[in-house]
Design an enzyme around this catalytic site. Structure first.
Site, PDB file in Angstrom:
ATOM      1  N   GLN A 151      -9.535   3.274   2.718  1.00  0.00           N
ATOM      2  CA  GLN A 151      -9.851   4.459   1.447  1.00  0.00           C
ATOM      3  C   GLN A 151     -11.538   4.608   1.663  1.00  0.00           C
ATOM      4  O   GLN A 151     -11.975   5.816   1.558  1.00  0.00           O
ATOM      5  CB  GLN A 151      -9.752   3.963   0.192  1.00  0.00           C
ATOM      6  CG  GLN A 151      -8.344   3.666  -0.002  1.00  0.00           C
ATOM      7  CD  GLN A 151      -7.951   2.759  -1.348  1.00  0.00           C
ATOM      8  OE1 GLN A 151      -8.931   2.372  -1.743  1.00  0.00           O
ATOM      9  NE2 GLN A 151      -6.811   2.543  -1.418  1.00  0.00           N
ATOM     10  N   GLY A 160      -9.777  -4.886  -0.508  1.00  0.00           N
ATOM     11  CA  GLY A 160     -10.621  -5.260  -1.573  1.00  0.00           C
ATOM     12  C   GLY A 160      -9.883  -4.628  -2.939  1.00  0.00           C
ATOM     13  O   GLY A 160      -9.186  -3.870  -2.864  1.00  0.00           O
ATOM     14  N   HIS A 191      -0.913  -3.446   4.996  1.00  0.00           N
ATOM     15  CA  HIS A 191      -1.573  -4.887   5.334  1.00  0.00           C
ATOM     16  C   HIS A 191      -0.898  -5.323   6.557  1.00  0.00           C
ATOM     17  O   HIS A 191       0.246  -6.106   6.604  1.00  0.00           O
ATOM     18  CB  HIS A 191      -1.429  -5.738   4.258  1.00  0.00           C
ATOM     19  CG  HIS A 191      -2.416  -5.579   3.078  1.00  0.00           C
ATOM     20  ND1 HIS A 191      -3.711  -6.447   2.992  1.00  0.00           N
ATOM     21  CD2 HIS A 191      -2.484  -4.619   2.157  1.00  0.00           C
ATOM     22  CE1 HIS A 191      -4.440  -5.873   1.922  1.00  0.00           C
ATOM     23  NE2 HIS A 191      -3.582  -4.963   1.447  1.00  0.00           N
ATOM     24  N   ASN A 197      -0.488  -3.443  -1.158  1.00  0.00           N
ATOM     25  CA  ASN A 197      -1.176  -3.775  -2.402  1.00  0.00           C
ATOM     26  C   ASN A 197      -2.105  -2.861  -2.754  1.00  0.00           C
ATOM     27  O   ASN A 197      -3.411  -3.261  -2.148  1.00  0.00           O
ATOM     28  CB  ASN A 197      -1.773  -5.240  -2.393  1.00  0.00           C
ATOM     29  CG  ASN A 197      -2.494  -5.614  -3.483  1.00  0.00           C
ATOM     30  OD1 ASN A 197      -2.339  -5.017  -4.600  1.00  0.00           O
ATOM     31  ND2 ASN A 197      -3.411  -6.719  -3.507  1.00  0.00           N
ATOM     32  N   GLY A 202      -3.674   0.494  -5.342  1.00  0.00           N
ATOM     33  CA  GLY A 202      -3.321   1.351  -6.580  1.00  0.00           C
ATOM     34  C   GLY A 202      -4.083   3.103  -6.487  1.00  0.00           C
ATOM     35  O   GLY A 202      -3.804   3.864  -7.419  1.00  0.00           O
ATOM     36  N   GLY A 231     -10.201  -2.841  -7.004  1.00  0.00           N
ATOM     37  CA  GLY A 231     -11.125  -1.539  -7.785  1.00  0.00           C
ATOM     38  C   GLY A 231     -10.825  -0.205  -7.144  1.00  0.00           C
ATOM     39  O   GLY A 231     -10.057  -0.080  -6.388  1.00  0.00           O
ATOM     40  N   SER A 240      -7.986  -8.319  -3.653  1.00  0.00           N
ATOM     41  CA  SER A 240      -7.298  -7.019  -4.153  1.00  0.00           C
ATOM     42  C   SER A 240      -6.834  -7.121  -5.322  1.00  0.00           C
ATOM     43  O   SER A 240      -6.621  -6.071  -6.231  1.00  0.00           O
ATOM     44  CB  SER A 240      -6.529  -6.478  -3.075  1.00  0.00           C
ATOM     45  OG  SER A 240      -6.915  -6.438  -1.750  1.00  0.00           O
ATOM     46  N   GLU A 298      -1.653  -7.806   8.512  1.00  0.00           N
ATOM     47  CA  GLU A 298      -1.940  -9.279   8.848  1.00  0.00           C
ATOM     48  C   GLU A 298      -0.815 -10.083   8.022  1.00  0.00           C
ATOM     49  O   GLU A 298      -0.886 -11.184   8.116  1.00  0.00           O
ATOM     50  CB  GLU A 298      -3.035  -9.699   7.820  1.00  0.00           C
ATOM     51  CG  GLU A 298      -3.464  -9.775   6.451  1.00  0.00           C
ATOM     52  CD  GLU A 298      -3.617  -8.212   5.769  1.00  0.00           C
ATOM     53  OE1 GLU A 298      -3.596  -8.266   4.691  1.00  0.00           O
ATOM     54  OE2 GLU A 298      -3.720  -7.245   6.476  1.00  0.00           O
ATOM     55  N   CYS A 312      -6.544  -1.018   3.929  1.00  0.00           N
ATOM     56  CA  CYS A 312      -6.367  -0.989   2.572  1.00  0.00           C
ATOM     57  C   CYS A 312      -7.739  -0.289   1.965  1.00  0.00           C
ATOM     58  O   CYS A 312      -7.891   1.001   2.142  1.00  0.00           O
ATOM     59  CB  CYS A 312      -5.813  -2.473   2.022  1.00  0.00           C
ATOM     60  SG  CYS A 312      -5.271  -2.092   0.335  1.00  0.00           S
ATOM     61  N   LEU A 313      -8.483  -1.149   1.244  1.00  0.00           N
ATOM     62  CA  LEU A 313      -9.715  -0.687   0.776  1.00  0.00           C
ATOM     63  C   LEU A 313     -10.553   0.079   1.893  1.00  0.00           C
ATOM     64  O   LEU A 313     -11.422   1.049   1.733  1.00  0.00           O
ATOM     65  CB  LEU A 313     -10.507  -1.407  -0.016  1.00  0.00           C
ATOM     66  CG  LEU A 313     -11.634  -1.048  -0.730  1.00  0.00           C
ATOM     67  CD1 LEU A 313     -11.308   0.024  -1.978  1.00  0.00           C
ATOM     68  CD2 LEU A 313     -12.532  -2.213  -1.554  1.00  0.00           C
TER      69      LEU A 313
END
Length: 380
Positions: free
Chosen positions: A271, A240, A351, A309, A311, A242, A45, A353, A267-268
């Site tokens: 999204q 991940g 996260h 983690n 953005g 970006g 990430s 994990e 996370c990603l």
């Protein structure tokens, strides 16, 4: 040797490289974790980002070949206040300096990381350039401004696996066309999970395997039919790097899976699910990165301390009525979790994990496996 850090707004920070010469570009971000620098560096990430650690002393327990979350360092560079070469840890294999040099990554120390972090908190995460070669502030600032940044970039394609594989006991077995055709005939575990690798962390696979799951990992380019062809009991969407809004192809793939198998996104992956149900995402001012983010479970009222983690965030106002918000961040009230009211599908922004970070949210892997077993019972 002397190194210069230039932010796109013209702010300059001085330091010294402890890994040799180099010049890199990326989005400057900060992480508030006190430990876990090796897991952070190997988290995909962080592709396209330069990581500043707010804890002042980094490197004192070295590195090893077990506390990794991928096979490479994905952060563009590491910035610390003070690097400690004399490490002490019975599990250590080499120093952090040596580890960075093996992977050809810059490590910068003697930087005023408090001032750097405060600047980002006030002004927002921004593009940056670090160099030991170009020590002209104006030139380096221009390079930072002309670097690509993260908005609109598909970085997933740079960190995903290239071919499908099975994960077992921390080992990867690559699958070819023939073995993929035959995989449905045998199942080594009670549950089979298809993992869409958008930049996953190994501990996600470890925790799924620990709960009786056979993990079949596919690259992000896999189609809906390819993912469903191995007859999975559930689909896991990984973290991940970006901008999630740049992942139109992956979003379309996930749309075709919703309602057909239980889905868990992190996370990603969270999204991507938000976009797949018709929502939108937006860029946070400076993001959430660290192992101490407070999250509230809206159903139980329980507060979890989480590792994060990211953005970007899912816009809660853009989500359709069939999506229920399950968790919120107590610092800024952004969406940290959601689920579908009709289909077996849920996701979290943080996260669970715990690599690195607290174990408060590991129960979510139990929730996913129970969801898959429930769907198994309903099918039979």
């Amino acid at each position: 040797m002397k190194a210069l850090i230039a932010l796109e707004d013209g702010r300059i920070f001085e330091g010294r490289s402890f890994t040799g010469h180099g010049e890199v570009y990326g989005e400057m971000v900060f992480n508030t974790s006190m430990t876990g620098y090796q897991e952070i560096l190997t988290d995909p990430s962080y592709k396209g980002q330069i990581v500043t650690m707010t804890y002042p002393l980094i490197g004192n327990y070295g590195t090893n070949n077990r506390d990794i979350e991928s096979c490479d360092i994905h952060a563009e560079a590491l910035v610390v206040r003070e690097y400690e070469e004399a490490y002490s840890n019975w599990r250590a294999d080499m120093s952090l300096r040596r580890y960075l040099m093996v992977h050809n990554k810059l490590g910068i120390e003697q930087v005023d990381t408090r001032a750097l972090t405060r600047h980002i908190r006030l002004k927002g995460a921004m593009k940056a350039a670090i160099s030991t070669k170009d020590l002209d502030p104006g030139s380096l600032t221009a390079k930072a401004r002309s670097s690509p940044g993260l908005v609109g970039r598909d970085l997933v394609k740079e960190v995903t696996c290239r071919t499908p594989y099975i994960w077992k006991d921390d080992k990867i077995t690559t699958l070819n066309a023939h073995t993929l055709q035959n995989i449905c005939k045998t199942k080594s575990r009670d549950l089979r999970v298809v993992v869409l690798d958008c930049g996953l962390k190994y501990n996600q696979l470890r925790l799924l395997e620990k709960r009786g799951c056979e993990c079949v990992v596919f690259p992000c380019t896999a189609s809906k039919d390819e993912l469903l062809s191995v007859e999975p009991d559930g689909v896991f969407l990984s973290n991940g790097p970006g901008d999630p809004a740049a992942l139109c192809g992956i979003v379309e793939t996930v749309k075709g899976i919703i309602g057909r198998r239980p889905i868990f996104g992190i996370c990603l992956g969270h999204q991507i699910l938000g976009l797949a149900v018709g929502g939108r995402t937006f860029k946070l001012k400076f993001g959430h990165r660290g192992a101490n983010q407070p999250v509230k479970d809206l159903e139980t009222g329980k507060i979890e301390i989480t590792s994060q983690n990211h953005g970007f965030s899912v816009d809660d106002k853009s989500l359709p009525p069939e999506i229920e918000i399950t968790h919120i961040n107590l610092n800024d009230h952004t969406v940290e979790g959601m689920r579908h009211k009709k289909f077996p599908m849920f996701s979290v922004q943080y996260h669970p994990e715990n690599a690195p970070g607290p174990h408060d949210a590991e129960y979510l892997f139990d929730r996913f496996t129970e969801m898959m077993r429930q769907c198994q019972r309903e099918r039979t």
